[in-house]
Design a protein around this motif. Sequence first.
Motif, PDB file in Angstrom:
ATOM      1  N   THR A  61       0.802  -1.220   0.000  1.00 18.85           N
ATOM      2  CA  THR A  61       0.000   0.000   0.000  1.00 18.85           C
ATOM      3  C   THR A  61       0.833   1.268   0.000  1.00 18.85           C
ATOM      4  O   THR A  61       0.329   2.339  -0.359  1.00 18.85           O
ATOM      5  N   ASP A 104       2.704   3.330  -7.035  1.00 19.40           N
ATOM      6  CA  ASP A 104       1.747   2.917  -8.060  1.00 19.40           C
ATOM      7  C   ASP A 104       0.708   1.931  -7.539  1.00 19.40           C
ATOM      8  O   ASP A 104       0.062   1.224  -8.316  1.00 19.40           O
ATOM      9  N   ASP A 113      -2.355   2.177  -6.121  1.00 17.84           N
ATOM     10  CA  ASP A 113      -3.747   2.354  -6.544  1.00 17.84           C
ATOM     11  C   ASP A 113      -3.951   1.942  -7.995  1.00 17.84           C
ATOM     12  O   ASP A 113      -4.940   1.278  -8.335  1.00 17.84           O
ATOM     13  N   THR A 114      -3.015   2.330  -8.842  1.00 15.09           N
ATOM     14  CA  THR A 114      -3.128   1.993 -10.263  1.00 15.09           C
ATOM     15  C   THR A 114      -3.066   0.488 -10.473  1.00 15.09           C
ATOM     16  O   THR A 114      -3.866  -0.095 -11.228  1.00 15.09           O
ATOM     17  N   ASP A 146      -6.282  -1.249  -9.051  1.00 11.21           N
ATOM     18  CA  ASP A 146      -7.430  -1.014  -9.936  1.00 11.21           C
ATOM     19  C   ASP A 146      -7.348  -1.909 -11.172  1.00 11.21           C
ATOM     20  O   ASP A 146      -8.366  -2.437 -11.639  1.00 11.21           O
ATOM     21  N   CYS A 172      -0.055  -4.391   3.729  1.00 11.00           N
ATOM     22  CA  CYS A 172      -0.610  -3.117   4.174  1.00 11.00           C
ATOM     23  C   CYS A 172       0.085  -2.685   5.461  1.00 11.00           C
ATOM     24  O   CYS A 172       0.952  -3.396   5.983  1.00 11.00           O
ATOM     25  N   GLU A 229      -5.914  -0.308   7.685  1.00 12.76           N
ATOM     26  CA  GLU A 229      -5.708  -0.267   6.240  1.00 12.76           C
ATOM     27  C   GLU A 229      -6.227  -1.550   5.590  1.00 12.76           C
ATOM     28  O   GLU A 229      -6.743  -1.519   4.469  1.00 12.76           O
ATOM     29  N   LEU A 247      -9.097  -1.826   2.610  1.00  6.06           N
ATOM     30  CA  LEU A 247      -8.962  -2.615   1.390  1.00  6.06           C
ATOM     31  C   LEU A 247     -10.138  -3.559   1.203  1.00  6.06           C
ATOM     32  O   LEU A 247     -10.634  -3.745   0.089  1.00  6.06           O
ATOM     33  N   ARG A 276     -12.935  -1.559  -0.109  1.00  7.81           N
ATOM     34  CA  ARG A 276     -12.651  -1.096  -1.469  1.00  7.81           C
ATOM     35  C   ARG A 276     -12.880  -2.220  -2.484  1.00  7.81           C
ATOM     36  O   ARG A 276     -13.462  -2.004  -3.543  1.00  7.81           O
TER      37      ARG A 276
END
Length: 440
Positions: A16, A20, A22-23, A26, A321, A326, A330, A333
Motif C-alpha cells: 500500500t 503505483d 492504486d493503479t 485497480d 498493508c 488499512e 482494502l 474497497r
Amino acid sequence: MSESQDTFFGINRLATDDDDFDTRLDALLAWEGVSNTDVQQRVEAILRDVQERGDAALIEATNRFDRVSVSNMAELTIPAQRLAEAFTGLPEAQREALSRAAERIRTYHEHQKPESWHYTEADGTVLGQQVVPLDRAGIYVPGGKAAYPSSVLMNAIPAHVAGVGEIIMVVPMPDGVLNELVLAAAHLAGVDRVFALGGAQAVAALAYGTQTVPRVDKIVGPGNIYVATAKRAVFGQVGIDMIAGPSEILVVSDGETAVDWLAMDLFSQAEHDEDAQAILVSWDGAHLDGVEEAIGRLLPTLERAEIVRQSLSRRGALIRCRDREEALALVNRVAPEHLELSVADPETWLPGVRHAGAIFMGRYTAEALGDYCAGPNHVLPTSGTARFSSPLGVPDFQKRSSLIHCSAAGASTLGETASVLARGEALTAHARSAEYRIRK
C-alpha cells in the motif's frame, strides 16, 4: 513434468505504500462483465427464435449446441421418477453428504423467512406489508462435465422454503450426458419439473414460455457468457438474480495462520477458472513471503494446477498493508464475494466490514465449507457488487405488497394532506379523489 508444469511464475506482490499501488490494484480488480457484440447478436437471435417458434426452436438449438439428436420435447423432459432413481442410485457416502448439505442449507434459510405485518393507528387506519412467494421460479444449472449439485441445492432450496408454487430446473446434457448428482440434488431440493436444456435457449424458454416449458417469474443460477448475456437481455420480462462475474476471495491474515492453509484457500477460488481472483492481505511481510513459498511448493500438487497458475499470475495478489485499519479499508474497497478473516477475534472486525458477500470468520473457517454445506447461500455478489447486493436467499423468491386500509377518520385526515400535495403537482384528479373523502 515439464517446466511449465513445475515452475510457478509468480503472484503479483503489492504494498500500500508503493507509489503505483492504486493503479496496480485497480488494474487487477478491473473486470468487464458484458459480452461482445458477436455474443450479443447470437443470443438475440436465439431468444427471438424461441419466442417465435417455441419448442421447435428449442429442439433445433439443443441438437446443435449439445450435440444430441432428439425429435420431441418428451426426450428433453426428465420425470420426477428419474430424479428419485438418481438419488437412490448414488453411492451411500455421496447420498449422505448431499442429504446433510441439503438439511443444513434448508435450516439456515428457514431463518430468513420474512413475515407479513401490520399496525393500527389511533384513528383505526391499518398499514402493513403482505409477503407472498413467486408463483414460479426457474433454476439454471450448468451440466455435463461442469456439473454442480451444490448449485442446485443453493438455488432451489431457498425457493422451496419461500413457498414458490412451482420450481422449474433446466440443465444441459452435452453429448447426451446428465450428471446423476445434479439430478439427485434436484430430487432433494424439491424441484418440480426438469428439462434437459441449456444455453441462451433455456433462458429464453424460461423467460417467454413455450408449448412445453412454462414461463417463470424469476430466473436464477450460474452459466457461461451466453447464459449471462441472455439473462441480461430478458430482465424486465422476468426477474433475475444477478449477472455474476468470476469467483473471488480476499483473505486477511494477521500472520498467525498456517501458510499452507492460506495457500490452499487461495487455490480454492483460483481453480474455478483463469479469470478467478484470489487476494491475500496482511501487514506481516515475512508472513506474505511464507505464503508465496507455500504457493510455489503446493501448486504442482493440484489437479487443476495450470488454471490456478494462470489465475494467480493474472489476477491474484499478495498485498502488504500497514495495519488492521488499512486492511479493513482494502476489504471495503474490493467488496469481495468471499472474505476470510483469518485473524484472532474476527468478531471485532465485523463493525468495520461494510462490503462483502459472505464473511468467513477465524482460522478454521475455510471458504470451501460455505460452497457446499455450512448453510448460508453460495450465490454471492461478485465484481464489487457487494457494495449494493446481497447473497441469494428466501427474500429473492418472495414479493412484498403494501397494505393500506383507511378508516373514515383516517381517510379524512390523510385526504387533507394528499390534496395539498396533489394540487401542488397540478394533479387535480388526485386531489379531488382524496377530497371526496374529507369529512366536512
